[in-house]
Design a protein around this motif. Structure first.
Motif, PDB file in Angstrom:
ATOM      1  N   ALA A 225       3.503 -16.208  13.128  1.00 44.88           N
ATOM      2  CA  ALA A 225       2.099 -16.211  12.702  1.00 44.88           C
ATOM      3  C   ALA A 225       1.329 -15.073  13.369  1.00 44.88           C
ATOM      4  O   ALA A 225       0.521 -14.378  12.726  1.00 44.88           O
ATOM      5  CB  ALA A 225       1.460 -17.562  13.042  1.00 44.88           C
ATOM      6  N   ALA A 226       1.579 -14.856  14.663  1.00 45.63           N
ATOM      7  CA  ALA A 226       0.877 -13.791  15.385  1.00 45.63           C
ATOM      8  C   ALA A 226       1.231 -12.426  14.818  1.00 45.63           C
ATOM      9  O   ALA A 226       0.363 -11.569  14.620  1.00 45.63           O
ATOM     10  CB  ALA A 226       1.249 -13.853  16.867  1.00 45.63           C
ATOM     11  N   TRP A 227       2.505 -12.253  14.543  1.00 44.64           N
ATOM     12  CA  TRP A 227       2.960 -10.969  14.027  1.00 44.64           C
ATOM     13  C   TRP A 227       2.375 -10.700  12.638  1.00 44.64           C
ATOM     14  O   TRP A 227       1.930  -9.597  12.326  1.00 44.64           O
ATOM     15  CB  TRP A 227       4.488 -10.985  13.969  1.00 44.64           C
ATOM     16  CG  TRP A 227       5.106  -9.640  14.046  1.00 44.64           C
ATOM     17  CD1 TRP A 227       4.475  -8.444  13.837  1.00 44.64           C
ATOM     18  CD2 TRP A 227       6.441  -9.339  14.356  1.00 44.64           C
ATOM     19  NE1 TRP A 227       5.347  -7.421  13.988  1.00 44.64           N
ATOM     20  CE2 TRP A 227       6.575  -7.944  14.309  1.00 44.64           C
ATOM     21  CE3 TRP A 227       7.562 -10.097  14.659  1.00 44.64           C
ATOM     22  CZ2 TRP A 227       7.773  -7.291  14.551  1.00 44.64           C
ATOM     23  CZ3 TRP A 227       8.755  -9.447  14.899  1.00 44.64           C
ATOM     24  CH2 TRP A 227       8.863  -8.073  14.849  1.00 44.64           C
ATOM     25  N   ALA A 228       2.416 -11.752  11.813  1.00 44.49           N
ATOM     26  CA  ALA A 228       1.844 -11.599  10.469  1.00 44.49           C
ATOM     27  C   ALA A 228       0.362 -11.245  10.574  1.00 44.49           C
ATOM     28  O   ALA A 228      -0.155 -10.392   9.834  1.00 44.49           O
ATOM     29  CB  ALA A 228       2.039 -12.891   9.679  1.00 44.49           C
ATOM     30  N   LEU A 229      -0.321 -11.883  11.527  1.00 43.93           N
ATOM     31  CA  LEU A 229      -1.757 -11.632  11.711  1.00 43.93           C
ATOM     32  C   LEU A 229      -2.019 -10.207  12.198  1.00 43.93           C
ATOM     33  O   LEU A 229      -3.027  -9.579  11.836  1.00 43.93           O
ATOM     34  CB  LEU A 229      -2.314 -12.637  12.726  1.00 43.93           C
ATOM     35  CG  LEU A 229      -3.820 -12.629  12.955  1.00 43.93           C
ATOM     36  CD1 LEU A 229      -4.550 -13.062  11.692  1.00 43.93           C
ATOM     37  CD2 LEU A 229      -4.197 -13.550  14.106  1.00 43.93           C
ATOM     38  N   SER A 230      -1.103  -9.676  13.013  1.00 46.91           N
ATOM     39  CA  SER A 230      -1.313  -8.342  13.588  1.00 46.91           C
ATOM     40  C   SER A 230      -1.386  -7.273  12.504  1.00 46.91           C
ATOM     41  O   SER A 230      -1.946  -6.199  12.718  1.00 46.91           O
ATOM     42  CB  SER A 230      -0.193  -8.003  14.574  1.00 46.91           C
ATOM     43  OG  SER A 230       0.997  -7.697  13.885  1.00 46.91           O
ATOM     44  N   LYS A 231      -0.811  -7.558  11.349  1.00 48.56           N
ATOM     45  CA  LYS A 231      -0.859  -6.591  10.241  1.00 48.56           C
ATOM     46  C   LYS A 231      -2.203  -6.636   9.520  1.00 48.56           C
ATOM     47  O   LYS A 231      -2.500  -5.786   8.699  1.00 48.56           O
ATOM     48  CB  LYS A 231       0.250  -6.882   9.227  1.00 48.56           C
ATOM     49  CG  LYS A 231       1.615  -6.915   9.819  1.00 48.56           C
ATOM     50  CD  LYS A 231       1.997  -5.551  10.297  1.00 48.56           C
ATOM     51  CE  LYS A 231       3.253  -5.629  11.141  1.00 48.56           C
ATOM     52  NZ  LYS A 231       3.470  -4.443  11.915  1.00 48.56           N
ATOM     53  N   GLY A 232      -2.966  -7.675   9.826  1.00 55.24           N
ATOM     54  CA  GLY A 232      -4.223  -7.821   9.095  1.00 55.24           C
ATOM     55  C   GLY A 232      -5.437  -7.470   9.932  1.00 55.24           C
ATOM     56  O   GLY A 232      -6.549  -7.907   9.639  1.00 55.24           O
ATOM     57  N   VAL A 233      -5.256  -6.680  11.007  1.00 55.46           N
ATOM     58  CA  VAL A 233      -6.401  -6.296  11.854  1.00 55.46           C
ATOM     59  C   VAL A 233      -7.377  -5.475  11.017  1.00 55.46           C
ATOM     60  O   VAL A 233      -7.017  -4.404  10.525  1.00 55.46           O
ATOM     61  CB  VAL A 233      -5.939  -5.468  13.080  1.00 55.46           C
ATOM     62  CG1 VAL A 233      -7.128  -5.051  13.923  1.00 55.46           C
ATOM     63  CG2 VAL A 233      -4.958  -6.257  13.911  1.00 55.46           C
ATOM     64  N   GLY A 242     -11.453  -7.041  15.093  1.00 56.24           N
ATOM     65  CA  GLY A 242     -10.224  -6.433  15.610  1.00 56.24           C
ATOM     66  C   GLY A 242      -9.921  -6.927  17.017  1.00 56.24           C
ATOM     67  O   GLY A 242      -8.788  -7.292  17.335  1.00 56.24           O
ATOM     68  N   VAL A 243     -10.962  -6.959  17.877  1.00 55.43           N
ATOM     69  CA  VAL A 243     -10.781  -7.439  19.265  1.00 55.43           C
ATOM     70  C   VAL A 243     -10.367  -8.913  19.251  1.00 55.43           C
ATOM     71  O   VAL A 243      -9.481  -9.338  20.007  1.00 55.43           O
ATOM     72  CB  VAL A 243     -12.091  -7.237  20.069  1.00 55.43           C
ATOM     73  CG1 VAL A 243     -12.001  -7.945  21.418  1.00 55.43           C
ATOM     74  CG2 VAL A 243     -12.368  -5.752  20.257  1.00 55.43           C
ATOM     75  N   LEU A 244     -11.005  -9.677  18.360  1.00 54.35           N
ATOM     76  CA  LEU A 244     -10.687 -11.113  18.250  1.00 54.35           C
ATOM     77  C   LEU A 244      -9.210 -11.310  17.900  1.00 54.35           C
ATOM     78  O   LEU A 244      -8.515 -12.158  18.490  1.00 54.35           O
ATOM     79  CB  LEU A 244     -11.571 -11.740  17.165  1.00 54.35           C
ATOM     80  CG  LEU A 244     -11.626 -13.264  17.155  1.00 54.35           C
ATOM     81  CD1 LEU A 244     -12.282 -13.772  18.423  1.00 54.35           C
ATOM     82  CD2 LEU A 244     -12.382 -13.750  15.926  1.00 54.35           C
ATOM     83  N   VAL A 245      -8.746 -10.486  16.955  1.00 51.19           N
ATOM     84  CA  VAL A 245      -7.337 -10.599  16.547  1.00 51.19           C
ATOM     85  C   VAL A 245      -6.424 -10.259  17.725  1.00 51.19           C
ATOM     86  O   VAL A 245      -5.429 -10.952  17.966  1.00 51.19           O
ATOM     87  CB  VAL A 245      -7.044  -9.667  15.338  1.00 51.19           C
ATOM     88  CG1 VAL A 245      -5.533  -9.549  15.111  1.00 51.19           C
ATOM     89  CG2 VAL A 245      -7.702 -10.205  14.084  1.00 51.19           C
ATOM     90  N   ILE A 246      -6.782  -9.211  18.477  1.00 51.11           N
ATOM     91  CA  ILE A 246      -5.944  -8.821  19.627  1.00 51.11           C
ATOM     92  C   ILE A 246      -5.903  -9.943  20.668  1.00 51.11           C
ATOM     93  O   ILE A 246      -4.845 -10.250  21.232  1.00 51.11           O
ATOM     94  CB  ILE A 246      -6.456  -7.489  20.231  1.00 51.11           C
ATOM     95  CG1 ILE A 246      -6.104  -6.353  19.264  1.00 51.11           C
ATOM     96  CG2 ILE A 246      -5.830  -7.223  21.590  1.00 51.11           C
ATOM     97  CD1 ILE A 246      -6.761  -5.041  19.566  1.00 51.11           C
ATOM     98  N   VAL A 247      -7.061 -10.575  20.909  1.00 51.13           N
ATOM     99  CA  VAL A 247      -7.091 -11.702  21.861  1.00 51.13           C
ATOM    100  C   VAL A 247      -6.186 -12.832  21.361  1.00 51.13           C
ATOM    101  O   VAL A 247      -5.401 -13.416  22.131  1.00 51.13           O
ATOM    102  CB  VAL A 247      -8.541 -12.214  22.052  1.00 51.13           C
ATOM    103  CG1 VAL A 247      -8.552 -13.530  22.839  1.00 51.13           C
ATOM    104  CG2 VAL A 247      -9.377 -11.164  22.773  1.00 51.13           C
TER     105      VAL A 247
END
Lengths: 281, 121
Positions: A225-233, A242-247
């Motif tokens: 899930a985290a990896w999939a989310l990292s593509k959607g920054v 973007g910062v929220l996604v990184i956190v």
């Protein structure tokens, strides 16, 4: 440069393998931990715990190393680099993802290991209710995380940000399915009914195994899930979303590492075995 | 509530298992409303094919002894009309006595064998 990088990775892998091999034998402290805190007085019971731990560690180590070797080979050959955790490449070139998948496959192999029994042998069973597997809550979370990763993968694909997200989600789902199959194998393993001691050992081992696999399954689901989310920054890492996604990604990686650690077939450093109870003659 | 199957017995395992569960229900050890284990659990524990256990549950359901409610599993519905618990015991004792005599053993051997068998369960 690529040759040097490959050499470093191979040396690191060899070092890790030696380190892991040295940790395979089970000590009395390990056995006491699996037995619930105290070293069993019956040497036969202790031997069952010890063999289970050794088999589990060996299978998981081979699985994890196999996964890391696959990630290294694939990453260097096809992506020109290897990564650990969330990254731009595919899941097959990721040390953490492949290592985790390998550990789960190793756990499946260890849990489905059977001593051969003749089909013509007399068999005994109880009709009493069987205890449920441990940590169904973690399994529900793992399923939710795998579902979420698939949803994110589809959304990222629809947003035109490539298919990697979906590929990671699908790979994560496959790993989660391996976890489900392993838990089913644990659930369906034959139960001893004619010996109280064997029943207690079986309960302890089954409890550890089911909780451990639930944690591995959760780690795989959260990582996907985290990896999939990292593509959607959205709009680069400098923006608030973007910062929220990184956190979120960092939190997810922490969860993955913690679950991996807790799923390990060895006691925490703080564990102290209770003294053995002496049996009065 | 222990059941046992012996694949080398001339009695089919299906029949062995069905008779034992029926006996447990008739004697009240498996009370009305009690759940039977899922087919996959019992099949794994007894080293049997799932189809065999499924056939047993279906036969018990046909006799009105159990009811299967999908995911809720199989539960005991009634004790049935079978009230031959003492007759079952007498039959088993007859079988044991016959084997003891055929082997030329004494009464004490029969008692010892029975004691050991009872302790094992």
């Amino acid at each position: 440069m690529a040759l040097l990088a490959t050499l470093v990775v191979v040396l690191l892998l060899l070092g890790a393998m030696v380190w892991a091999l040295a940790r395979i034998p089970a000590t009395e402290r390990d056995v006491a931990w699996l037995a619930g805190g105290r070293m069993p007085t019956d040497p036969q019971v202790a031997e069952v715990y010890r063999r289970y731990l050794v088999r589990h560690r060996m299978h998981r180590m081979v699985g994890g190393m196999g996964g890391i070797a696959l990630a290294t080979t694939y990453g260097i050959t096809w992506q020109g680099r290897v990564q650990a955790g969330v990254g731009n490449g595919g899941p097959l070139g990721d040390l953490l993802f492949c290592g985790l998948a390998g550990i789960l496959v190793g756990a499946l192999s260890a849990e489905t290991y059977r001593l051969s029994t003749s089909r013509s042998a007399r068999a005994v069973a109880t009709l009493a209710a069987h205890p449920l597997l441990e940590r169904p809550d973690l399994v529900r979370l793992a399923r939710a995380a795998a579902g979420l990763s698939l949803l994110i993968g589809v959304l990222v694909l629809l947003a035109g940000r490539g298919w990697t997200s979906l590929a990671v989600a699908l790979a994560g789902t496959v790993v989660a399915v391996v976890g489900e199959v392993t838990r089913r194998a644990i659930d369906e393993r034959r139960r001893p009914v004619l010996s109280d001691a064997a029943g207690t050992v079986d309960l302890r081992i089954r409890g550890f195994a089911s909780a451990s696999v639930a944690r591995l399954e959760l780690a795989a689901g959260v990582l996907a899930a985290a990896w999939a989310l990292s593509k959607g920054v959205p709009d680069g890492p400098g923006t608030v979303p973007g910062v929220l996604v990184i956190v979120l990604l960092l939190l997810a990686l922490v969860v993955v590492v913690v679950q991996l650690r807790r799923a390990s077939p060895r006691p925490a450093r703080s564990f102290v075995a209770l003294p053995q109870v002496s049996v009065a003659a | 509530m222990i059941v046992q199957v012996d694949p080398s017995s001339p009695v089919p395992v299906f029949e062995q298992l069905r008779a034992q569960i029926e006996r447990l229900i008739a004697s009240g050890q498996l009370a009305v409303g009690a759940s039977l284990p899922p087919i996959r659990h019992l099949a794994a524990d007894l080293n049997l094919a799932r189809g065999t256990v499924n056939k047993v549950y279906e036969a018990l359901a046909r006799d009105g002894l159990v009811v299967t409610a999908g995911r809720n599993g199989t539960t005991v519905r009634s004790r049935g009309s079978r009230s031959t618990t003492s007759a079952d015991l007498a039959d088993a004792a007859d079988g044991l006595a016959l084997v003891v005599r055929q082997l030329g053993l004494g009464d004490m051997d029969a008692h010892t064998a029975l004691d050991i068998a009872l302790r094992r369960l």
